[in-house]
Design a protein around this motif. Structure first.
Motif, mmCIF file in Angstrom:
data_model
loop_
_atom_site.group_PDB
_atom_site.id
_atom_site.type_symbol
_atom_site.label_atom_id
_atom_site.label_comp_id
_atom_site.label_asym_id
_atom_site.label_seq_id
_atom_site.Cartn_x
_atom_site.Cartn_y
_atom_site.Cartn_z
ATOM 1 N N ILE A 69 -118.998 23.102 -43.023
ATOM 2 C CA ILE A 69 -118.136 22.291 -42.060
ATOM 3 C C ILE A 69 -119.173 20.957 -41.767
ATOM 4 N N GLY A 70 -120.741 21.094 -41.998
ATOM 5 C CA GLY A 70 -121.353 20.002 -41.701
ATOM 6 C C GLY A 70 -120.828 18.720 -42.567
ATOM 7 N N THR A 71 -120.619 19.149 -43.841
ATOM 8 C CA THR A 71 -120.120 18.249 -44.985
ATOM 9 C C THR A 71 -118.853 17.388 -44.820
ATOM 10 N N LEU A 72 -117.956 18.509 -43.995
ATOM 11 C CA LEU A 72 -116.612 17.769 -43.607
ATOM 12 C C LEU A 72 -116.842 16.943 -42.582
ATOM 13 N N ASP A 73 -117.586 17.221 -41.519
ATOM 14 C CA ASP A 73 -117.805 16.372 -40.589
ATOM 15 C C ASP A 73 -118.459 15.029 -40.867
ATOM 16 N N ALA A 74 -119.425 15.036 -41.850
ATOM 17 C CA ALA A 74 -120.021 13.969 -42.392
ATOM 18 C C ALA A 74 -118.830 12.915 -43.077
ATOM 19 N N GLN A 75 -118.146 13.582 -43.689
ATOM 20 C CA GLN A 75 -116.951 12.962 -44.505
ATOM 21 C C GLN A 75 -116.011 12.220 -43.643
ATOM 22 N N ALA A 76 -115.818 13.036 -42.489
ATOM 23 C CA ALA A 76 -114.934 12.363 -41.470
ATOM 24 C C ALA A 76 -115.375 11.170 -40.934
ATOM 25 N N LYS A 77 -116.676 11.111 -40.565
ATOM 26 C CA LYS A 77 -117.272 10.139 -39.760
ATOM 27 C C LYS A 77 -117.380 9.095 -40.716
ATOM 28 N N LYS A 78 -117.723 9.285 -42.141
ATOM 29 C CA LYS A 78 -117.597 8.229 -43.150
ATOM 30 C C LYS A 78 -116.217 7.618 -43.389
ATOM 31 N N ALA A 79 -115.106 8.173 -43.014
ATOM 32 C CA ALA A 79 -113.752 7.697 -43.116
ATOM 33 C C ALA A 79 -113.403 6.868 -41.579
ATOM 34 N N GLY A 80 -114.266 7.050 -40.788
ATOM 35 C CA GLY A 80 -114.146 6.187 -39.622
ATOM 36 C C GLY A 80 -113.784 7.132 -38.324
ATOM 37 N N TYR A 81 -113.834 8.409 -38.269
ATOM 38 C CA TYR A 81 -113.245 9.000 -37.241
ATOM 39 C C TYR A 81 -114.504 9.377 -36.499
ATOM 40 N N ALA A 82 -114.419 10.031 -35.404
ATOM 41 C CA ALA A 82 -115.521 10.378 -34.582
ATOM 42 C C ALA A 82 -116.223 11.358 -34.834
ATOM 43 N N ASP A 83 -115.375 12.366 -35.277
ATOM 44 C CA ASP A 83 -115.838 13.658 -35.946
ATOM 45 C C ASP A 83 -114.892 14.549 -36.424
ATOM 46 N N LEU A 84 -115.138 15.640 -37.017
ATOM 47 C CA LEU A 84 -114.068 16.398 -37.721
ATOM 48 C C LEU A 84 -112.716 16.634 -36.977
ATOM 49 N N GLY A 85 -112.897 17.047 -35.498
ATOM 50 C CA GLY A 85 -111.685 17.349 -34.854
ATOM 51 C C GLY A 85 -110.893 16.259 -34.633
ATOM 52 N N GLU A 86 -111.167 15.077 -34.634
ATOM 53 C CA GLU A 86 -110.542 13.811 -34.374
ATOM 54 C C GLU A 86 -109.926 13.631 -35.863
ATOM 55 N N ALA A 87 -110.426 14.089 -36.749
ATOM 56 C CA ALA A 87 -109.886 13.787 -38.188
ATOM 57 C C ALA A 87 -108.760 14.762 -38.314
ATOM 58 N N MET A 88 -108.880 15.962 -38.036
ATOM 59 C CA MET A 88 -107.963 17.135 -38.043
ATOM 60 C C MET A 88 -106.868 16.828 -37.235
ATOM 61 N N ASN A 89 -106.761 16.255 -35.990
ATOM 62 C CA ASN A 89 -105.714 16.029 -35.135
ATOM 63 C C ASN A 89 -104.959 14.900 -35.656
ATOM 64 N N ASP A 90 -105.714 13.742 -36.386
ATOM 65 C CA ASP A 90 -104.803 12.748 -36.789
ATOM 66 C C ASP A 90 -104.278 13.322 -38.046
ATOM 67 N N LYS A 91 -104.568 13.981 -38.915
ATOM 68 C CA LYS A 91 -103.790 14.596 -40.055
ATOM 69 C C LYS A 91 -102.537 15.594 -39.607
ATOM 70 N N PHE A 92 -102.798 16.307 -38.509
ATOM 71 C CA PHE A 92 -101.767 17.036 -37.883
ATOM 72 C C PHE A 92 -100.703 16.230 -37.355
ATOM 73 N N THR A 93 -100.974 15.419 -36.686
ATOM 74 C CA THR A 93 -100.065 14.442 -35.872
ATOM 75 C C THR A 93 -99.127 13.523 -37.249
ATOM 76 N N ARG A 94 -99.846 13.293 -38.108
ATOM 77 C CA ARG A 94 -98.954 12.738 -39.235
ATOM 78 C C ARG A 94 -98.246 13.616 -39.703
ATOM 79 N N LEU A 95 -98.633 14.877 -40.000
ATOM 80 C CA LEU A 95 -97.895 16.049 -40.753
ATOM 81 C C LEU A 95 -96.738 16.249 -39.755
ATOM 82 N N ASN A 96 -96.743 16.659 -38.510
ATOM 83 C CA ASN A 96 -95.606 16.582 -37.528
ATOM 84 C C ASN A 96 -94.550 15.566 -37.481
ATOM 85 N N ARG A 97 -95.181 14.212 -37.685
ATOM 86 C CA ARG A 97 -94.388 13.250 -37.394
ATOM 87 C C ARG A 97 -93.327 13.046 -38.557
ATOM 88 N N GLY A 98 -93.883 13.150 -39.830
ATOM 89 C CA GLY A 98 -92.990 13.164 -41.034
ATOM 90 C C GLY A 98 -92.283 14.389 -41.511
#
Length: 489
Positions: free
Chosen positions: A270-299
């Motif tokens: 989980i630590g690696t995933l969290d670091a990758q999420a922050k590197k992509a511009g997200y605050a943490d892993l939870g924010e990154a997952m929420n963004d992915k789910f939002t896009r998934l439900n929208r399309g």
């Protein structure tokens, strides 16, 4: 005398204290009457006290509440009454000049009377304000002398008002007055009720009772404050119907919205995933997952790719709301004395039975011949008292409604057919039909057939008329006996 006054004062004070005590207990324990669970109303979310705004909002926003009011309103006003001068037996005779005049006048104002009835159903009472050309402010009695000179031209319009718009400003306190306990003056505020926006100029002024006709159904003591709103007894059931239908809709929405949950196995870092999420511009892993789910439900054509996890859809199987809704709806229908099938229409192939239709017709007949007749009579009486119309003969008027239990056209034809069959069978069996042709026509609502002209020569005076020439037949002047002498010899 002073001792009697003191005793009376003590009794009144004791009664007032007891009433305040009961009111306090009701406010604390609720209105349910359940002694084991005194807070039942609060637990169910029911209000302790129901005011006009509560009735108005549930009438405007609740589908069942709106249906209750308009089913009864439109059912009672499906046709207009006939105004008869004098007693009801006079309806069959020729229409009088007074009846023609009143019918012409009321034709323009029936819609306002109906609307006052609608407002009466929602609140504890409503009213019709009579606006006339009498050169007086509304807080003064109507100038009957001027109105009588103008007659029906003095009537400007009838104004239907809500309970909240018309309140009692002063009561008649004179115990020797015939109007003791009745309003002596009203306050009229034309501001919109509910959530309606303010539009245009409005009036707010005292109104004399001579300009007011109160609609207060259920107040047999003629008190404007003791009317019974149509939705009062079923108010809690209307709230329950909202809970059931709204809860069912919410459950369906949550299932349809496809809420997602990500599940990772224990080897996932989980630590690696969290670091990758922050590197992509997200605050943490939870924010990154929420963004992915939002896009998934929208399309609708979006896809999710997982390496070390699994996506799950959060869903529940909601309970069937139909049985609970049906029980609650039947309780609501019972509270307003309206058959379920009449109020809600066809449900899963169930149609209104003959018993339901009969019961519904009896309900409307009773209201038309009771409350509505009383209010219309009061309005017409006020009209001739202030001079808008002439008083009827004997100052008696009858409001006649069509009988809603009367058979329709199909029933009439069926009854005529059955009577014709009986007449045919009795004619064959006994030589005389049980019903005449005119009796059968009367059942169908038809006029009797005109009597056929008797053929010439059918009466006694025409027996000596030649049917071919129409001239009298010459009669022998002597009676001659046959000559039988030859036969005798």
């Amino acid at each position: 005398m002073s001792e009697q006054n003191n005793s009376l004062e003590m009794a009144v004070n004791s009664l007032a204290t007891e009433m305040r005590r009961n009111s306090y207990i009701q406010a604390i324990t609720g209105m349910s009457g359940n002694t084991k669970r005194p807070m039942l109303y609060q637990e169910f979310g029911y209000p302790q006290q129901i005011e006009f705004n509560d009735f108005y909002r549930i009438y405007r926003r609740n589908a069942a509440g709106f249906a209750v009011v308009h089913r009864l309103l439109d059912g009672c006003w499906q046709d207009l009454p006939v105004i008869v001068e004098g007693e009801e037996a006079n309806e069959a005779r020729e229409t009088t000049a007074w009846e023609k005049n009143v019918t012409r006048l009321m034709k323009k104002h029936w819609a306002k009377v109906k609307d006052a009835d609608r407002r009466n159903m929602v609140g504890r009472y409503s009213a019709l304000l009579i606006q006339v050309r009498d050169n007086q402010t509304w807080d003064k009695p109507i100038n009957t002398a001027l109105v009588k000179s103008l007659k029906d031209k003095a009537l400007v319009k009838l104004i239907p008002v809500w309970e909240q718009q018309l309140t009692v400003a002063e009561w008649e306190n004179d115990r020797l007055s015939d109007d003791f306990g009745q309003p002596k003056m009203f306050n009229f505020n034309e501001m919109p009720v509910g959530d309606n926006k303010f539009v245009g100029p409005t009036r707010g002024e005292p109104v004399h009772p001579s300009r007011v006709i109160i609609f207060c159904e259920g107040a047999e003591d003629e008190s404007a404050l003791s009317g019974i709103p149509l939705l009062e007894s079923g108010y809690n059931k209307l709230l329950d119907l909202e809970k059931i239908s709204g809860g069912g809709a919410e459950g369906f929405l949550k299932n349809a919205s496809r809420q997602m949950a990500a599940e990772f196995d224990k080897e996932t870092d989980i630590g690696t995933l969290d670091a990758q999420a922050k590197k992509a511009g997200y605050a943490d892993l939870g924010e990154a997952m929420n963004d992915k789910f939002t896009r998934l439900n929208r399309g609708t054509d979006a896809a999710a790719v997982m390496q070390a996890g699994r996506l799950n859809v959060l869903s529940v199987t909601p309970g069937d709301p139909a049985p609970t809704w049906t029980v609650t709806a039947n309780e609501l229908a019972a509270s307003v004395q309206m058959p379920f099938t009449i109020l809600f229409g066809q449900q899963t192939g169930r149609l209104a039975s003959d018993e339901d239709k009969t019961d519904w017709a009896i309900r409307r007949n009773g209201r038309r011949n009771g409350f509505l007749t009383d209010r219309i009579t009061e309005l017409l009486t006020r009209f001739w008292q202030i001079g808008i119309i002439e008083p009827p003969a004997g100052e008696e008027v009858t409001v006649s409604w069509a009988d809603l239990l009367a058979p329709g056209e199909k029933e009439k034809i069926a009854n005529m057919k059955d009577m014709a069959t009986v007449a045919k069978d009795t004619q064959s069996a006994y030589g005389t039909p049980a019903f005449t042709e005119d009796e059968i026509r009367e059942v169908g609502g038809y006029d009797p057939l005109p009597e056929a002209e008797k053929p010439k020569g059918a009466d006694e005076s025409a027996k000596n008329i030649d049917p071919l020439t129409g001239k009298p037949i010459e009669q022998p002047t002597e009676t001659r006996q046959p000559d039988n002498t030859a036969q005798q010899s």
